[in-house]
Design an enzyme around this catalytic site. Structure first.
Site, PDB file in Angstrom:
ATOM      1  N   CYS A  65       0.837  -1.187   0.000  1.00  0.00           N
ATOM      2  CA  CYS A  65       0.000   0.000   0.000  1.00  0.00           C
ATOM      3  C   CYS A  65       0.879   1.247   0.000  1.00  0.00           C
ATOM      4  O   CYS A  65       1.944   1.265   0.611  1.00  0.00           O
ATOM      5  CB  CYS A  65      -0.952   0.003   1.191  1.00  0.00           C
ATOM      6  SG  CYS A  65      -0.214   0.509   2.746  1.00  0.00           S
ATOM      7  N   GLU A  66       0.408   2.245  -0.713  1.00  0.00           N
ATOM      8  CA  GLU A  66       1.249   3.437  -0.836  1.00  0.00           C
ATOM      9  C   GLU A  66       1.188   4.322   0.406  1.00  0.00           C
ATOM     10  O   GLU A  66       1.972   5.245   0.543  1.00  0.00           O
ATOM     11  CB  GLU A  66       0.878   4.223  -2.091  1.00  0.00           C
ATOM     12  CG  GLU A  66      -0.480   4.875  -2.061  1.00  0.00           C
ATOM     13  CD  GLU A  66      -0.765   5.610  -3.371  1.00  0.00           C
ATOM     14  OE1 GLU A  66      -0.114   5.318  -4.391  1.00  0.00           O
ATOM     15  OE2 GLU A  66      -1.651   6.474  -3.367  1.00  0.00           O
ATOM     16  N   HIS A  67       0.277   4.038   1.323  1.00  0.00           N
ATOM     17  CA  HIS A  67       0.171   4.876   2.514  1.00  0.00           C
ATOM     18  C   HIS A  67       1.111   4.436   3.617  1.00  0.00           C
ATOM     19  O   HIS A  67       1.607   5.262   4.374  1.00  0.00           O
ATOM     20  CB  HIS A  67      -1.269   4.870   3.034  1.00  0.00           C
ATOM     21  CG  HIS A  67      -2.256   5.322   2.007  1.00  0.00           C
ATOM     22  ND1 HIS A  67      -3.323   4.562   1.602  1.00  0.00           N
ATOM     23  CD2 HIS A  67      -2.304   6.454   1.271  1.00  0.00           C
ATOM     24  CE1 HIS A  67      -3.995   5.202   0.663  1.00  0.00           C
ATOM     25  NE2 HIS A  67      -3.393   6.347   0.438  1.00  0.00           N
ATOM     26  N   HIS A  68       1.342   3.129   3.718  1.00  0.00           N
ATOM     27  CA  HIS A  68       2.169   2.626   4.817  1.00  0.00           C
ATOM     28  C   HIS A  68       3.326   1.780   4.320  1.00  0.00           C
ATOM     29  O   HIS A  68       4.132   1.343   5.133  1.00  0.00           O
ATOM     30  CB  HIS A  68       1.308   1.773   5.767  1.00  0.00           C
ATOM     31  CG  HIS A  68       0.074   2.488   6.255  1.00  0.00           C
ATOM     32  ND1 HIS A  68      -1.133   2.385   5.599  1.00  0.00           N
ATOM     33  CD2 HIS A  68      -0.123   3.328   7.291  1.00  0.00           C
ATOM     34  CE1 HIS A  68      -2.041   3.128   6.229  1.00  0.00           C
ATOM     35  NE2 HIS A  68      -1.446   3.718   7.245  1.00  0.00           N
TER      36      HIS A  68
ATOM     37  N   GLN B  62      -5.526  -0.439  -3.899  1.00  0.00           N
ATOM     38  CA  GLN B  62      -6.115  -1.583  -4.612  1.00  0.00           C
ATOM     39  C   GLN B  62      -7.040  -1.138  -5.747  1.00  0.00           C
ATOM     40  O   GLN B  62      -7.109  -1.779  -6.790  1.00  0.00           O
ATOM     41  CB  GLN B  62      -6.851  -2.475  -3.608  1.00  0.00           C
ATOM     42  CG  GLN B  62      -7.284  -3.799  -4.219  1.00  0.00           C
ATOM     43  CD  GLN B  62      -7.969  -4.693  -3.206  1.00  0.00           C
ATOM     44  OE1 GLN B  62      -7.481  -4.856  -2.104  1.00  0.00           O
ATOM     45  NE2 GLN B  62      -9.106  -5.252  -3.576  1.00  0.00           N
TER      46      GLN B  62
ATOM     47  N   HIS C  41      -5.235  -6.414   3.679  1.00  0.00           N
ATOM     48  CA  HIS C  41      -4.259  -5.344   3.837  1.00  0.00           C
ATOM     49  C   HIS C  41      -3.606  -5.400   5.205  1.00  0.00           C
ATOM     50  O   HIS C  41      -4.279  -5.236   6.220  1.00  0.00           O
ATOM     51  CB  HIS C  41      -4.941  -3.982   3.636  1.00  0.00           C
ATOM     52  CG  HIS C  41      -5.383  -3.751   2.224  1.00  0.00           C
ATOM     53  ND1 HIS C  41      -4.927  -2.704   1.457  1.00  0.00           N
ATOM     54  CD2 HIS C  41      -6.204  -4.476   1.414  1.00  0.00           C
ATOM     55  CE1 HIS C  41      -5.479  -2.775   0.251  1.00  0.00           C
ATOM     56  NE2 HIS C  41      -6.252  -3.833   0.207  1.00  0.00           N
TER      57      HIS C  41
ATOM     58  N   CYS D 225      -1.766  -3.319   6.614  1.00  0.00           N
ATOM     59  CA  CYS D 225      -1.827  -2.065   7.372  1.00  0.00           C
ATOM     60  C   CYS D 225      -3.111  -1.977   8.194  1.00  0.00           C
ATOM     61  O   CYS D 225      -3.143  -1.333   9.234  1.00  0.00           O
ATOM     62  CB  CYS D 225      -1.654  -0.853   6.466  1.00  0.00           C
ATOM     63  SG  CYS D 225      -2.952  -0.638   5.251  1.00  0.00           S
TER      64      CYS D 225
END
Ligand code: ZN
Length: 371
Positions: free
Chosen positions: A263-266, A304, A332, A334
């Site tokens: 995931c690009e956030h975490h 996603q 996920h 995260c």
């Protein structure tokens, strides 16, 4: 080919620490700006010619690429990769070298200025250049000679040029197939490694303790693999596996394609299964390629929803079908590791194109099959 771009062929060679330097140079070329690697040949081994008697054998490979760079700019890029890998240029053309990246062909450009000749004369005189080129671009026509690359390779004295078995390499061929992230003998991506080392310090660890000494190297290697989608082109993945299938109109569906992304956030993993379908309009693609296309977009920092859309759009581009449908179900880490949501919850995303979007019967047929 996009406007303002040209195809070029670069030959990479090394006879010092070649098992490391050749894959590393190709990795860096994949990461270079305005360069899209479309095909890489096998590695070929050949004896050093004209050098000292005991000079080690060379490894060579040809890279077929698409670039927005002009020849001079492309040469600059190659020079900077050589410099980063510790190449010292010498006047002796036969001296052993860590790494050598030469433009052999750039489109049909013919050039002869300041000791720089295009196409490189070795294209027709040296088997260790001609043979790998014939592998990546057999139909490439030499602009002045008129022969194709495969004709040149057939007619040249091939001497002792032979492909290297994968087993002879101590490092993986390409970022696509690392059997074992520990299996790296030397510096890999020095800047990334030093960042990981710093990260260990920041979280309160001792990067010098025994268990962590090689961790920055392994993380750099793992990261390179897990983000290799950035440097893998669809052309390379599909590699001409699109076939004409006159009259094929029935839905083609591939179920349970595993994917692993971050995931690009975490920058934490999410993973799961994809179901991909299309309604052909005269063109089909090899089934294994669908999994590879999913990988190209999964091996990046993602959300996603975008991943699902990119797979659908890629198939639309490649096949121009009546419609494409993609459903992905992902878990996920995260969410799971931070306990934000229930451990068992999965995220489902879908992308519908063409008939799947417009016609509810087709869409429902797909959803039934995908279940
Ligand atoms: Zn996240």
């Amino acid at each position: 080919m996009r406007e303002g771009t040209a195809h070029a062929i670069v030959v990479v060679g090394s006879n010092i620490e070649k098992e490391r330097n050749l894959p590393e140079a190709i990795r860096m070329l994949r990461r270079a700006s305005h360069v899209t690697v479309e095909r890489v040949s096998r590695f070929y081994e050949s004896p050093s010619i004209g050098g000292p008697e005991d000079a080690p054998d060379f490894f060579n490979a040809a890279v077929y690429l698409c670039t927005e760079l002009q020849p001079v700019e492309l040469r600059e890029t190659l020079r900077s990769i050589e410099a980063e890998l510790g190449r010292e240029r010498s006047d002796d053309p036969n001296a052993p070298r860590r790494i050598d990246l030469d433009i052999v062909y750039y489109g049909d450009v013919e050039l002869d200025v300041d000791d720089w000749v295009l196409p490189d004369p070795m294209a027709v005189t040296a088997a260790h250049v001609a043979v790998p080129i014939a592998e990546v671009a057999p139909d490439w026509i030499h602009p002045s000679d008129g022969r194709t690359a495969s004709e040149i390779a057939e007619q040249i004295e091939t001497g002792e040029v032979h492909p290297v078995m994968a087993i002879q390499l101590s490092t993986p061929y390409s970022p696509r197939a690392p059997e074992d992230f520990d299996d790296v003998v030397d510096v890999y991506a020095p800047r990334l490694e030093s960042l990981v080392r710093q990260q260990l310090v920041e979280i309160g660890e001792d990067p010098e303790r025994e268990g962590l000494v090689r961790t920055p190297l392994r993380v750099a290697k793992a990261m390179d693999f897990l983000t290799s989608g950035y440097t893998t082109s669809l052309e390379e993945v599909v590699n001409n596996a699109v076939f004409d299938a006159e009259g094929a109109e029935e839905m083609v569906l591939v179920k349970d394609v595993e994917f692993y992304s971050m995931c690009e956030h975490h920058m934490l993993p999410f993973f799961g299964k994809a179901t991909v379908a299309y309604l052909p309009k005269g063109k089909i693609v090899g089934l294994s390629k669908i999994a590879r296309i999913v990988d190209v977009f999964a091996r990046r920092l993602q959300v996603q929803e975008r991943l699902t859309n990119q797979v659908a759009d890629a198939l639309t581009d490649i096949l121009d079908p009546h419609g494409v449908a993609v459903v992905m179900e992902g878990r996920h880490l995260c969410m799971m590791m931070r306990g934000v949501q229930k451990q068992e919850s999965a995220m489902i995303t879908s992308a519908m194109r063409g008939t799947f979007k417009e016609d509810s019967r087709t869409r429902n047929e797909f959803l039934d099959l995908a279940r």
